[in-house]
Design an enzyme around this catalytic site. Structure first.
Site, PDB file in Angstrom:
ATOM      1  N   ARG A  92       0.811  -1.211   0.000  1.00 31.96           N
ATOM      2  CA  ARG A  92       0.000   0.000   0.000  1.00 31.96           C
ATOM      3  C   ARG A  92       0.845   1.261   0.000  1.00 31.96           C
ATOM      4  O   ARG A  92       0.299   2.363   0.014  1.00 31.96           O
ATOM      5  CB  ARG A  92      -0.810   0.008   1.287  1.00 31.96           C
TER       6      ARG A  92
ATOM      7  N   ARG B 141     -21.916  -1.873   3.127  1.00 36.28           N
ATOM      8  CA  ARG B 141     -21.147  -3.102   3.332  1.00 36.28           C
ATOM      9  C   ARG B 141     -21.449  -3.750   4.684  1.00 36.28           C
ATOM     10  O   ARG B 141     -21.588  -3.076   5.697  1.00 36.28           O
ATOM     11  CB  ARG B 141     -19.649  -2.820   3.258  1.00 36.28           C
TER      12      ARG B 141
ATOM     13  N   ARG C 135     -18.345  -2.713   9.518  1.00 36.25           N
ATOM     14  CA  ARG C 135     -16.977  -2.479   9.997  1.00 36.25           C
ATOM     15  C   ARG C 135     -16.878  -1.096  10.626  1.00 36.25           C
ATOM     16  O   ARG C 135     -17.384  -0.134  10.059  1.00 36.25           O
ATOM     17  CB  ARG C 135     -16.005  -2.591   8.814  1.00 36.25           C
TER      18      ARG C 135
ATOM     19  N   ARG D  77      -9.948   7.462   4.510  1.00 37.95           N
ATOM     20  CA  ARG D  77      -9.318   6.299   3.858  1.00 37.95           C
ATOM     21  C   ARG D  77      -9.093   6.577   2.380  1.00 37.95           C
ATOM     22  O   ARG D  77      -8.068   6.184   1.809  1.00 37.95           O
ATOM     23  CB  ARG D  77     -10.197   5.061   4.042  1.00 37.95           C
TER      24      ARG D  77
HETATM   25  P1  AP5 Z   1     -14.986  -5.149  -0.785  1.00 32.12           P
HETATM   26  O1  AP5 Z   1     -14.779  -6.329  -1.652  1.00 32.12           O
HETATM   27  O2  AP5 Z   1     -15.142  -5.355   0.667  1.00 32.12           O
HETATM   28  O3  AP5 Z   1     -13.886  -4.030  -1.114  1.00 32.12           O
HETATM   29  P2  AP5 Z   1     -12.378  -3.892  -0.670  1.00 32.12           P
HETATM   30  O4  AP5 Z   1     -11.652  -3.301  -1.836  1.00 32.12           O
HETATM   31  O5  AP5 Z   1     -11.860  -5.181  -0.120  1.00 32.12           O
HETATM   32  O6  AP5 Z   1     -12.555  -2.792   0.437  1.00 32.12           O
HETATM   33  P3  AP5 Z   1     -11.861  -2.646   1.854  1.00 32.12           P
HETATM   34  O7  AP5 Z   1     -12.655  -1.610   2.608  1.00 32.12           O
HETATM   35  O8  AP5 Z   1     -11.666  -3.966   2.486  1.00 32.12           O
HETATM   36  O9  AP5 Z   1     -10.549  -2.024   1.449  1.00 32.12           O
HETATM   37  P4  AP5 Z   1      -9.553  -1.301   2.330  1.00 32.12           P
HETATM   38  O10 AP5 Z   1      -8.422  -1.314   1.422  1.00 32.12           O
HETATM   39  O11 AP5 Z   1      -9.988   0.033   2.813  1.00 32.12           O
HETATM   40  O12 AP5 Z   1      -9.541  -2.166   3.674  1.00 32.12           O
HETATM   41  P5  AP5 Z   1      -8.520  -3.218   4.257  1.00 32.12           P
HETATM   42  O13 AP5 Z   1      -9.284  -4.198   5.022  1.00 32.12           O
HETATM   43  O14 AP5 Z   1      -7.607  -3.704   3.204  1.00 32.12           O
HETATM   44  O15 AP5 Z   1     -16.261  -4.374  -1.358  1.00 32.12           O
HETATM   45  C1  AP5 Z   1     -16.759  -3.219  -0.708  1.00 32.12           C
HETATM   46  C2  AP5 Z   1     -18.302  -3.270  -0.682  1.00 32.12           C
HETATM   47  O16 AP5 Z   1     -18.824  -3.149  -1.998  1.00 32.12           O
HETATM   48  C3  AP5 Z   1     -18.877  -4.594  -0.153  1.00 32.12           C
HETATM   49  O17 AP5 Z   1     -20.057  -4.300   0.533  1.00 32.12           O
HETATM   50  C4  AP5 Z   1     -19.159  -5.403  -1.412  1.00 32.12           C
HETATM   51  O18 AP5 Z   1     -20.180  -6.362  -1.220  1.00 32.12           O
HETATM   52  C5  AP5 Z   1     -19.557  -4.313  -2.391  1.00 32.12           C
HETATM   53  N1  AP5 Z   1     -19.139  -4.619  -3.758  1.00 32.12           N
HETATM   54  C6  AP5 Z   1     -17.979  -5.219  -4.162  1.00 32.12           C
HETATM   55  N2  AP5 Z   1     -17.932  -5.285  -5.511  1.00 32.12           N
HETATM   56  C7  AP5 Z   1     -19.062  -4.665  -5.955  1.00 32.12           C
HETATM   57  C8  AP5 Z   1     -19.582  -4.405  -7.249  1.00 32.12           C
HETATM   58  N3  AP5 Z   1     -18.907  -4.767  -8.367  1.00 32.12           N
HETATM   59  N4  AP5 Z   1     -20.761  -3.729  -7.353  1.00 32.12           N
HETATM   60  C9  AP5 Z   1     -21.451  -3.358  -6.224  1.00 32.12           C
HETATM   61  N5  AP5 Z   1     -21.010  -3.601  -4.977  1.00 32.12           N
HETATM   62  C10 AP5 Z   1     -19.830  -4.240  -4.838  1.00 32.12           C
HETATM   63  O19 AP5 Z   1      -7.689  -2.321   5.254  1.00 32.12           O
HETATM   64  C11 AP5 Z   1      -8.282  -1.735   6.397  1.00 32.12           C
HETATM   65  C12 AP5 Z   1      -7.279  -0.882   7.116  1.00 32.12           C
HETATM   66  O20 AP5 Z   1      -6.173  -1.694   7.570  1.00 32.12           O
HETATM   67  C13 AP5 Z   1      -6.618   0.214   6.283  1.00 32.12           C
HETATM   68  O21 AP5 Z   1      -7.398   1.398   6.276  1.00 32.12           O
HETATM   69  C14 AP5 Z   1      -5.292   0.392   7.022  1.00 32.12           C
HETATM   70  O22 AP5 Z   1      -5.454   1.177   8.164  1.00 32.12           O
HETATM   71  C15 AP5 Z   1      -4.944  -1.025   7.451  1.00 32.12           C
HETATM   72  N6  AP5 Z   1      -4.077  -1.720   6.480  1.00 32.12           N
HETATM   73  C16 AP5 Z   1      -4.409  -2.813   5.738  1.00 32.12           C
HETATM   74  N7  AP5 Z   1      -3.388  -3.182   4.948  1.00 32.12           N
HETATM   75  C17 AP5 Z   1      -2.377  -2.301   5.198  1.00 32.12           C
HETATM   76  C18 AP5 Z   1      -1.069  -2.134   4.687  1.00 32.12           C
HETATM   77  N8  AP5 Z   1      -0.579  -2.939   3.723  1.00 32.12           N
HETATM   78  N9  AP5 Z   1      -0.312  -1.121   5.152  1.00 32.12           N
HETATM   79  C19 AP5 Z   1      -0.798  -0.284   6.103  1.00 32.12           C
HETATM   80  N10 AP5 Z   1      -2.028  -0.371   6.621  1.00 32.12           N
HETATM   81  C20 AP5 Z   1      -2.808  -1.367   6.173  1.00 32.12           C
HETATM   82 MG    MG Z   2     -11.177  -5.773   1.792  1.00 33.17          MG
END
Ligand code: AP5
Ligand code: MG
Ligand code: ZN
Length: 214
Positions: free
Chosen positions: A88, A127, A160, A171
């Site tokens: 990221r 979501r 969430r 974000r």
């Molecule tokens: P979903 O599939 O859940 O989307 P996503 O891209 O996985 O979204 P996230 O919120 O999980 O991404 P993120 O990057 O913010 O969070 P993460 O957990 O990685 O889809 C979203 C919604 O839309 C769902 O309801 C789904 O059903 C719907 N949907 C999907 N496709 C669709 C479509 N085509 N049409 C309509 N609806 C649809 O990270 C969380 C936190 O962790 C970060 O903010 C950060 O603080 C930390 N973190 C994680 N990884 C790192 C890292 N590598 N470095 C530093 N911090 C990190």
């Molecule tokens: Mg995700």
């Protein structure tokens, strides 16, 4: 295949990673899911990470990279893996290159799932996620079969905490500042593939498979 998924928060990385994991029988590795499991278990890592996640900021690189290195060393990654939400930042991408290089493996592709900010905000508010297995749903676009209950493990689904409206905006800003530069990083490396992610889930899955040639 060894795949990195790139995209804004809510672009559908988790949703498409699940489809890819089933199709290719390779593990789905989400750093967000790993952090949430640690928060739930009240581990030292979880306690540190929670403060950043709740504000919509990134967890510092030094807390993140080791987790991924350890996870990739697991034998289930030998056939391939899908990294969702890592790297990221540019330092994380450089670190990943080093780790993979040492393991003598090469990424097949980095796939960007492209969705506009305005669609993202709508998706986040609807979501619902499973606190037990991490499955992700949407009240309108991708509902659970039985209302309020996970299809996979029957646990009640929740919203969430970082899907609160102000946190989502933060974000998105974090994404544009810190993660978007990875698009040109992987483009320069000749690894970047792009799939439009604004259409419905199945349509997007078809595009993702096509972009990856599977
Ligand atoms: P979903 O599939 O859940 O989307 P996503 O891209 O996985 O979204 P996230 O919120 O999980 O991404 P993120 O990057 O913010 O969070 P993460 O957990 O990685 O889809 C979203 C919604 O839309 C769902 O309801 C789904 O059903 C719907 N949907 C999907 N496709 C669709 C479509 N085509 N049409 C309509 N609806 C649809 O990270 C969380 C936190 O962790 C970060 O903010 C950060 O603080 C930390 N973190 C994680 N990884 C790192 C890292 N590598 N470095 C530093 N911090 C990190
Ligand atoms: Mg995700
Ligand atoms: Zn579940």
């Amino acid at each position: 295949m060894k795949i990195v998924l790139l995209g804004a928060p809510g672009a559908g990385k988790g949703t498409q990673a699940k489809a890819l994991s089933e199709k290719l029988s390779i593990p789905h590795i989400s750093t967000g899911d790993i952090f949430r499991a640690n928060i739930k278990g009240n581990t030292p890592l979880g306690i540190k990470a929670k403060g950043y996640i709740d504000k919509g900021e990134l967890v510092p690189d030094e807390l993140t990279v080791e987790i991924v290195k350890d996870r990739l060393a697991n034998p289930d990654c030998e056939k391939g893996f899908i990294l969702d939400g890592f790297p990221r930042t540019i330092p994380q991408a450089e670190y990943l290159d080093k780790v993979l290089n040492n393991m003598k493996i090469d990424l097949d592709a980095t796939l960007l799932i492209n969705v506009d900010d305005k669609d993202i905000i709508e998706r986040m508010s609807g979501r619902r996620t499973c606190p037990n297995c991490g499955a992700s749903y949407h009240v309108v676009f991708n509902p659970t079969k039985v209302e309020g209950v996970c299809d996979v493990c029957s646990t009640p689904v929740i919203q969430r905490p970082d899907d609160a409206a102000e946190t989502v905006l933060n974000r998105l800003e974090t994404y544009h500042k810190q993660t978007q530069p990875l698009i040109s990083y992987y483009e320069k490396a000749g690894k970047l593939k792009v799939a439009q992610g604004a259409d419905e889930v199945d349509e997007t899955t078809a595009r993702v498979f096509k972009a990856l040639g599977i």
